[in-house]
Motif scaffolding. Structure first.
Motif, short mmCIF file in Angstrom:
data_model
loop_
_atom_site.label_atom_id
_atom_site.label_comp_id
_atom_site.label_asym_id
_atom_site.label_seq_id
_atom_site.Cartn_x
_atom_site.Cartn_y
_atom_site.Cartn_z
N ARG A 9 3.86 -10.67 3.82
CA ARG A 9 4.18 -9.29 4.05
C ARG A 9 5.44 -8.83 3.46
NH1 ARG A 9 1.80 -11.59 8.21
NH2 ARG A 9 0.16 -10.54 9.29
N ARG A 13 7.93 -2.53 3.26
CA ARG A 13 6.93 -1.90 2.41
C ARG A 13 7.23 -0.58 1.60
NH1 ARG A 13 0.33 -1.57 3.37
NH2 ARG A 13 0.14 -0.39 1.32
N LEU A 15 6.39 2.59 0.17
CA LEU A 15 5.31 3.70 0.42
C LEU A 15 5.55 4.71 -0.67
CD1 LEU A 15 5.32 4.20 4.22
CD2 LEU A 15 4.05 2.66 2.76
N PRO A 56 -5.41 4.02 -4.27
CA PRO A 56 -3.97 4.24 -3.67
C PRO A 56 -3.00 4.97 -4.64
CG PRO A 56 -4.98 1.94 -3.37
CD PRO A 56 -5.89 2.67 -4.51
N TRP A 131 -8.32 -5.01 -4.15
CA TRP A 131 -8.00 -4.34 -2.79
C TRP A 131 -9.02 -4.63 -1.62
CZ3 TRP A 131 -7.57 -0.53 -6.84
CH2 TRP A 131 -6.26 -0.09 -7.27
N ASP A 136 -9.91 2.32 7.02
CA ASP A 136 -8.80 3.11 6.63
C ASP A 136 -8.58 3.80 5.26
OD1 ASP A 136 -8.10 2.61 9.26
OD2 ASP A 136 -7.11 1.12 8.88
N GLY A 139 -3.88 4.05 1.60
CA GLY A 139 -2.44 3.56 1.76
C GLY A 139 -2.51 2.29 2.64
N HIS A 140 -3.63 1.91 3.30
CA HIS A 140 -3.67 0.80 4.30
C HIS A 140 -4.55 -0.60 3.64
CE1 HIS A 140 -2.17 3.12 7.70
NE2 HIS A 140 -3.10 4.15 7.01
N TRP A 141 -4.89 -0.20 2.27
CA TRP A 141 -5.41 -1.42 1.77
C TRP A 141 -4.72 -2.42 1.54
CZ3 TRP A 141 -8.63 1.21 -2.64
CH2 TRP A 141 -9.46 2.05 -2.25
N LEU A 142 -5.19 -3.89 1.73
CA LEU A 142 -4.56 -5.05 1.51
C LEU A 142 -4.75 -5.42 0.05
CD1 LEU A 142 -5.58 -7.19 4.46
CD2 LEU A 142 -3.18 -6.01 4.26
N HIS A 154 -3.79 -12.57 1.34
CA HIS A 154 -3.70 -11.29 1.17
C HIS A 154 -2.17 -10.94 1.11
CE1 HIS A 154 -7.42 -10.12 2.64
NE2 HIS A 154 -7.48 -10.60 3.89
N GLU A 156 0.30 -7.65 2.13
CA GLU A 156 0.33 -6.26 2.96
C GLU A 156 1.37 -4.89 2.24
OE1 GLU A 156 1.34 -6.72 7.02
OE2 GLU A 156 -0.73 -7.45 7.43
#
Length: 197
Positions: A9, A13, A15, A56, A131, A136, A139-142, A154, A156
């Motif tokens: 992580r 993050r 955005l 994304p 991805w 979702d 914007g939430h894809w790993l 992964h 995040e």
């Protein structure tokens, strides 16, 4: 069956696509020489229809400002070229496989058997970068890495932030070699590739 070894992580993050690109440009200074004077115009509706899903925002912004490029003679980031959104698939009357993983489901980690994987990069060593697409929005894809050595993992954050953190050493490159922040090739108009010496 392969193993999913964990998730990394980011501390924070990012955005905002413009902020993520600025961080990547700072981390990989040679990238700026490839930056277009104006963002390219894409028919994102056609691209996303071909992909079967929205993509994304950071990836779309990266594609608008940059051609596909390679990092450290290792990682290739697959970005579309403006004006060539899906001509081959349409001309052949088939659906393009560009946005669909052909990685065998029975070889994936158990956690990813029913998860669609959308490719966005690969390596010269046979590693694949995807991805993971949950229910979702994008914007939430790993970011999901399939190492040629077996482990999957992964991240995040978005693709652009992943590239910056992989190159600056913030990210632990589990089962990957360290990636230096240097541009070693890029796409040119007409489908060619320019390799740095």
């Amino acid at each position: 069956m392969e193993e999913l070894i964990g998730t990394q992580r980011p501390t924070r993050r990012i955005l905002d696509p413009a902020e993520a690109i600025a961080v990547l440009e700072h981390t990989v200074p040679g990238l700026v020489a490839l930056r277009r004077h104006e963002p390219a115009v894409f028919d994102w509706r056609a691209i996303e229809e071909e992909a079967g899903r929205a993509l994304p925002a950071d990836f779309k912004s990266l594609a608008e400002w940059y051609p596909a490029f390679g990092l450290d003679d290792f990682l290739h980031i697959m970005l579309p070229w403006p004006g060539e959104e899906a001509p081959r698939a349409e001309a052949e009357g088939t659906r393009s496989e560009r946005w669909h993983s052909d990685y065998p489901v029975d070889l994936r980690p158990a956690e990813l058997i029913s998860t669609p994987l959308v490719p966005w990069g690969d390596s010269t060593e046979g590693d694949n970068f995807y991805w993971s697409v949950p229910g979702d929005g994008p914007g939430h894809w790993l970011v999901t890495i399939c190492s040629r050595n077996g482990p999957w993992w992964h991240y995040e954050g978005g693709v652009v932030q992943f590239l910056a953190e992989l190159c600056d050493g913030t990210l632990e490159p589990w089962a990957l070699p360290p990636v230096k922040p240097r541009i070693t090739g890029w796409a040119v108009e007409g489908g060619g590739w320019h390799q740095e010496g």
